[in-house]
Enzyme design. Structure first.
Site, PDB file in Angstrom:
ATOM      1  N   LYS A  65       0.787  -1.219   0.000  1.00 48.76           N
ATOM      2  CA  LYS A  65       0.000   0.000   0.000  1.00 48.76           C
ATOM      3  C   LYS A  65       0.827   1.282   0.000  1.00 48.76           C
ATOM      4  O   LYS A  65       0.285   2.362  -0.140  1.00 48.76           O
ATOM      5  CB  LYS A  65      -0.995   0.000   1.149  1.00 48.76           C
ATOM      6  CG  LYS A  65      -1.895  -1.205   1.216  1.00 48.76           C
ATOM      7  CD  LYS A  65      -2.600  -1.546  -0.086  1.00 48.76           C
ATOM      8  CE  LYS A  65      -3.497  -0.462  -0.565  1.00 48.76           C
ATOM      9  NZ  LYS A  65      -4.858  -0.921  -0.861  1.00 48.76           N
ATOM     10  N   SER A 286      -2.259 -12.750   4.426  1.00 50.09           N
ATOM     11  CA  SER A 286      -2.839 -12.662   3.073  1.00 50.09           C
ATOM     12  C   SER A 286      -1.887 -13.265   2.040  1.00 50.09           C
ATOM     13  O   SER A 286      -2.318 -13.780   1.012  1.00 50.09           O
ATOM     14  CB  SER A 286      -3.216 -11.223   2.701  1.00 50.09           C
ATOM     15  OG  SER A 286      -2.074 -10.399   2.598  1.00 50.09           O
TER      16      SER A 286
HETATM   17  C1  LIG Z   1      -2.346  -7.324   3.729  1.00 53.18           C
HETATM   18  C2  LIG Z   1      -3.031  -6.932   2.458  1.00 53.18           C
HETATM   19  N1  LIG Z   1      -3.260  -7.831   1.535  1.00 53.18           N
HETATM   20  C3  LIG Z   1      -3.892  -7.516   0.382  1.00 53.18           C
HETATM   21  C4  LIG Z   1      -4.334  -6.276   0.106  1.00 53.18           C
HETATM   22  C5  LIG Z   1      -5.116  -6.020  -1.163  1.00 53.18           C
HETATM   23  O1  LIG Z   1      -4.550  -5.059  -2.028  1.00 53.18           O
HETATM   24  P1  LIG Z   1      -5.485  -4.050  -2.810  1.00 53.18           P
HETATM   25  O2  LIG Z   1      -6.034  -3.073  -1.820  1.00 53.18           O
HETATM   26  O3  LIG Z   1      -4.612  -3.390  -3.827  1.00 53.18           O
HETATM   27  O4  LIG Z   1      -6.600  -4.841  -3.414  1.00 53.18           O
HETATM   28  C6  LIG Z   1      -4.093  -5.333   1.053  1.00 53.18           C
HETATM   29  C7  LIG Z   1      -4.575  -4.024   0.867  1.00 53.18           C
HETATM   30  O5  LIG Z   1      -5.160  -3.430   1.732  1.00 53.18           O
HETATM   31  C8  LIG Z   1      -3.430  -5.664   2.251  1.00 53.18           C
HETATM   32  O6  LIG Z   1      -3.231  -4.764   3.198  1.00 53.18           O
END
Ligand SMILES: Cc1ncc(COP(=O)(O)O)c(C=O)c1O
Length: 330
Positions: A65, A286
């Site tokens: 981010k 994630s």
């Molecule tokens: C830990 C984590 N994984 C995945 C994402 C997903 O990315 P995006 O917001 O670009 O879809 C985010 C975004 O907030 C995140 O913080």
């Protein structure tokens, strides 16, 4: 139009030199095609597969981010003065941390609305950065989309009496979020794989990563497959969204998504543990979900997955998943 570096330019003795990794300002560590985040091969969790992970936690504020936050703030600065304003944003933590650090550098106050289920570690970091943090219960929003409470609160702060002093980047509908990935993440992956990437896998969150990287890679080669990972309803995978319980962000472009893979928490945390123990990768949960999706696809083509953040901000979550192993030794 001035950039942040021009706004903050100061004479320094040594000056910036990327070749020796010396910088005058932390923001010069933000990634681009000439200074990409690393792409690292996974050698054990999918031994017959060509899986590469893009380690976004090596960004200066610790996650994927950083890219979106810097584009969101630059976009606001270019459309009007930040002077005398405050920021408000809804985030599951990573956008918030990067925005709070960038706001601190600009001397702008920031308010973050955050779901209360986010790990304590992230909320503490935000407070360390000087942000005002408002936690929203996960069931704040009634009806069928209960997980959008933090967004609703940010919207109401920005729209309240005196709200004209608040700038709300709104990462869920702001095209600058997509542009960050179209101009940086996508080109980096294309160059780092010498144009040979065939599948790209990322999670549904704000969908900036999937839409931006997806559009860029499809423009290079329309046969590249873009795969989205979706968690279960009631999941504990901060950053990811299940659209069974959260509204689809305006910036999601479904036309670039070829396949959606559902991954539940147990599978995601199981793979996260394997990444630590077999690959030496200290990732957030994630990333486990994303790699679990890649191994489930079992596609023998060059595949790039995103590793959005590191595990350092999730110790309190991991203790729950370690079971008996998590007990302190006496
Ligand atoms: C830990 C984590 N994984 C995945 C994402 C997903 O990315 P995006 O917001 O670009 O879809 C985010 C975004 O907030 C995140 O913080």
């Amino acid at each position: 139009m001035t950039t942040y570096l021009e706004r903050t330019e100061q004479a320094s003795l040594l000056g910036t030199d990327r070749d020796v990794r010396r910088y005058d300002d932390i923001r010069q560590l933000l990634p681009d095609v000439d200074q990409p985040t690393p792409l690292v091969r996974l050698n054990r969790v999918g031994p017959d597969l060509d899986i590469y992970l893009k380690l976004e936690w090596l960004n200066p504020f610790g996650s994927v981010k950083d890219r979106a936050a810097s584009y969101l703030l630059e976009g606001l600065a270019q459309r009007g003065s930040l002077h005398g304003k405050q920021l408000v944003e809804a985030s599951s933590g990573n956008t918030a941390i990067a925005l709070a650090a960038l706001a601190a550098l600009e001397g702008i106050p920031i308010t973050i609305t955050i779901p209360d289920g986010v790990p304590q570690e992230k909320k503490v970091l935000l407070r360390m950065l000087g942000a005002e943090v408002w936690e929203t219960p996960d069931d704040l929003c009634p009806a069928d989309k209960p997980r959008d409470g933090a967004i609703a609160l940010a919207r109401s702060i920005a729209g309240s009496v005196g709200g004209e002093n608040f700038l709300w980047p709104d990462q869920y509908s702001n095209p600058d979020n997509v542009r960050a990935h179209f101009e940086t993440t996508g080109p980096e992956i294309w160059r780092q794989t010498e144009g040979r990437v065939q599948t790209f896998v990322a999670g549904f969150g704000t969908c900036g990563t999937l839409t931006g990287v997806g559009r860029f890679l499809k423009a290079q080669d329309s046969n590249i497959r873009i795969v989205a990972v979706e968690p279960q309803k009631g999941h504990r995978l901060p950053g990811l969204k299940s659209f069974a319980e959260a509204r689809e962000p305006e910036i999601l472009d479904r036309s670039v998504i070829d396949q959606v893979v559902s991954i539940d928490d147990d599978v995601a945390y199981g793979m996260t543990k394997r990444l630590y123990r077999e690959e030496g990768l200290i990732v957030g949960p994630s990333t486990g979900a994303i790699v679990a999706a890649v191994t489930a696809l079992a596609d023998p083509v060059l595949t790039v997955g995103i590793s959005p953040d590191s595990g350092f901000k999730y110790a309190s979550f991991f203790v729950d998943h370690l079971g008996d192993e998590g007990l302190p030794q006496v």
